[in-house]
Scaffold this active site. Structure first.
Site, mmCIF file in Angstrom:
data_model
loop_
_atom_site.group_PDB
_atom_site.id
_atom_site.type_symbol
_atom_site.label_atom_id
_atom_site.label_comp_id
_atom_site.label_asym_id
_atom_site.label_seq_id
_atom_site.Cartn_x
_atom_site.Cartn_y
_atom_site.Cartn_z
ATOM 1 N N ASP A 40 27.543 -21.974 -4.037
ATOM 2 C CA ASP A 40 27.336 -21.101 -2.878
ATOM 3 C C ASP A 40 28.613 -21.152 -2.052
ATOM 4 O O ASP A 40 29.168 -22.235 -1.846
ATOM 5 C CB ASP A 40 26.149 -21.583 -2.019
ATOM 6 C CG ASP A 40 25.561 -20.449 -1.196
ATOM 7 O OD1 ASP A 40 24.339 -20.231 -1.280
ATOM 8 O OD2 ASP A 40 26.326 -19.775 -0.459
ATOM 9 N N CYS A 93 17.174 -9.490 1.853
ATOM 10 C CA CYS A 93 16.175 -10.308 2.544
ATOM 11 C C CYS A 93 16.519 -10.439 4.018
ATOM 12 O O CYS A 93 15.646 -10.428 4.876
ATOM 13 C CB CYS A 93 16.098 -11.694 1.925
ATOM 14 S SG CYS A 93 15.097 -11.701 0.455
ATOM 15 N N CYS A 144 21.671 1.189 12.203
ATOM 16 C CA CYS A 144 20.625 0.386 11.559
ATOM 17 C C CYS A 144 20.952 -1.062 11.884
ATOM 18 O O CYS A 144 21.768 -1.327 12.755
ATOM 19 C CB CYS A 144 20.592 0.629 10.050
ATOM 20 S SG CYS A 144 22.094 0.098 9.237
#
Ligand code: ZN
Length: 498
Positions: free
Chosen positions: A178, A303, A454
């Site tokens: 990561d 997500c 948005c």
């Protein structure tokens, strides 16, 4: 024929949030026609410009992928269930095609030699006693688990759950990949990280947690961004790979590298209350078989943009960790050639068969991909601008703030969903959720600059593309970085702005 259509959560923006639709149709084609008549916005979401079903959506009649039946000409019977499962949540077996192996040859991905080379100390017998008591795992299975080398790609909510379970189970080597850092909003779902880990790299925060959990486990950090140039080198050192990433570029990257090196991959994905789990392994279908192409940018929110219910990663990550333990110990029925989706909020579980695509770009007999280095993954996932397409104009938050302050004529369209607007309000805007834009374009003034906003600045780009396709010709701008980037600039005095 009376049938029930189940719409996966990430497609419900096209069906006014309705999850189940009862309708009458004799074939899949007819069912889709009824659906798009009832919900005209779904046409753009489900079909591409040429009228073909988009590649990121798989359709199942009961548990069979329609590609293994007669495609959209597949006939329906009374009581059939039609499942629309897009990438993020997907899966299916061609008729006459060999059934994929339920587990790799020899049972475990760990050879007998490697298993025998493992010694178990007295302390470990005590530590691992739960597994030793299970006859399905027992001493041989536990030794195989201890010999195992597993790479976890993505140390967010799912990767964190898998990492903790595997470390506690005693997996010998865990690779932690990561390149991101822990941020405050992560902590509600990513419980491998703690409050004191904020701003630390996720991989090293995870390593520290695993060390505390089980000092016998060694962790290997991969903190560089995974790309076509480095992915193969990273995965080939492992027996299997867990894909717990949260973006399509990483999914195709990890998939291709695993296929090219014959490494099984345990795959999981989540969206709000829904999860999807399957295993890709040599002989069975791969991610590209299920989803040959990613969705157009902005159609499936991340997500971070869509939210995820915090108990869900424990369920989906738990299933993923179980698949890893079965592959390592060589026992149990592995989810190869099958996939499961779970809607935790309505508590509906559905298992489907997954099909190998004989024309798959990477795992077919004549693949077009022979190394990940050949592929521009960002471009494949639509993250690079298409030189033939007119670029989307953006507006910086500072510029928008200035135009609002100076009361310049401007229309601001908030394309977020109603529940998102309730968290962060943007006064003075016209609210049109993205799914309704095409049919409500008459609310825009083509002679005035129109700014689309948005949350993150991705759906606003999709909004502009949608309106262009629908024939709208007025000047359009996307607010760069969305409200996340603009909140403090446009509304500096709004405090927490909630
Ligand atoms: Zn494939």
């Amino acid at each position: 024929m009376e049938i029930m259509v189940y719409i996966a959560a990430s497609l419900r923006s096209f069906t006014d949030r309705v999850p189940r639709i009862e309708l009458s149709a004799k074939s899949v084609r007819e069912a889709l026609d009824v659906l798009t008549d009832r919900y005209p916005e779904a046409v753009k979401g489900f079909f591409d410009e040429t009228g073909d079903l988009r590649h990121f959506i798989s359709i199942y009649v009961n548990d069979r992928d329609i590609r293994s039946l007669k495609g959209i000409a597949t006939k329906l019977s009374d009581g059939d269930e039609l499942w629309l499962i897009p990438a993020i949540a997907g899966g299916a077996q061609k008729e006459g095609e060999e059934a994929p192996a339920k587990k790799p040859a020899g049972g475990s991905v760990i050879s007998a030699e490697r298993m025998k080379a493992v010694t178990i100390e007295e302390k470990q017998i005590e530590r691992y006693s739960n597994h030793l008591q299970l006859k399905e795992i027992s001493i041989k299975g536990q030794k195989r688990i201890m010999a195992g080398k597993v790479l976890i790609a993505g140390l967010g909510a799912l990767g964190g759950v898998v990492a903790e379970r595997l470390a506690a189970a005693g997996v010998g080597t865990i690779g932690l990949a990561d390149f991101d850092e822990v941020k405050l909003p992560n902590l509600q779902t990513q419980t491998i990280h703690s409050t004191r880990d904020i701003d630390r790299p996720k991989a090293s925060a995870a390593r520290d947690r695993l060390k505390k959990l089980n000092p016998y486990v060694s962790s290997v950090l991969h903190q560089e961004k995974l790309t076509g140039d480095n992915i193969e080198e990273v995965v080939e050192a492992y027996d299997l790979v867990v894909d717990a990433t949260d973006n399509f570029v990483s999914r195709y990257l990890v998939n291709d590298a695993c296929v090219l090196h014959g490494i099984p991959e345990v795959f999981g994905a989540m969206y709000q209350f829904e999860g999807f789990v399957t295993v890709f392994a040599p002989g069975g279908p791969c991610y590209r078989c299920l989803y040959p192409a990613p969705p157009p940018v902005g159609i499936v929110p991340t997500c971070a943009a869509a939210g995820v219910m915090n108990a869900l990663p424990a369920i989906i990550g738990g299933l993923m960790a179980t698949e890893v333990l079965k592959l390592l110990s060589g026992s149990g029925e592995v989810l190869i050639g099958r996939a499961i989706t779970l809607d935790a909020w309505n508590l509906q579980y559905h298992a489907v068969q997954t099909v190998k695509d004989s024309g798959c770009a990477v795992c077919s007999v004549h693949p077009v991909i022979s190394t990940a280095m050949d592929i521009d993954y960002e471009d494949f996932c639509g993250l690079k601008e298409n030189p033939e397409e007119e670029p989307i104009a953006t507006i910086e938050p500072e510029e928008l703030a200035r135009r609002i302050a100076e009361e310049e004529p401007i229309t601001i369209i908030d394309v977020r969903e109603p529940h998102e607007r309730a968290i962060r309000k943007f006064p003075g805007t016209i609210a049109i959720p993205i799914g309704q834009l095409a049919r409500r374009q008459n609310e825009l003034d083509p002679d005035t600059d129109t700014v689309f906003v948005c949350r993150e600045g991705k759906r606003s780009i999709l909004a502009i593309r949608t309106l262009r396709e629908a024939g709208y010709e007025g000047p359009m701008f996307s607010l760069k970085g969305g409200l996340e980037a603009a909140a403090q600039i446009i509304f500096p005095n709004e405090g927490a702005w909630l």
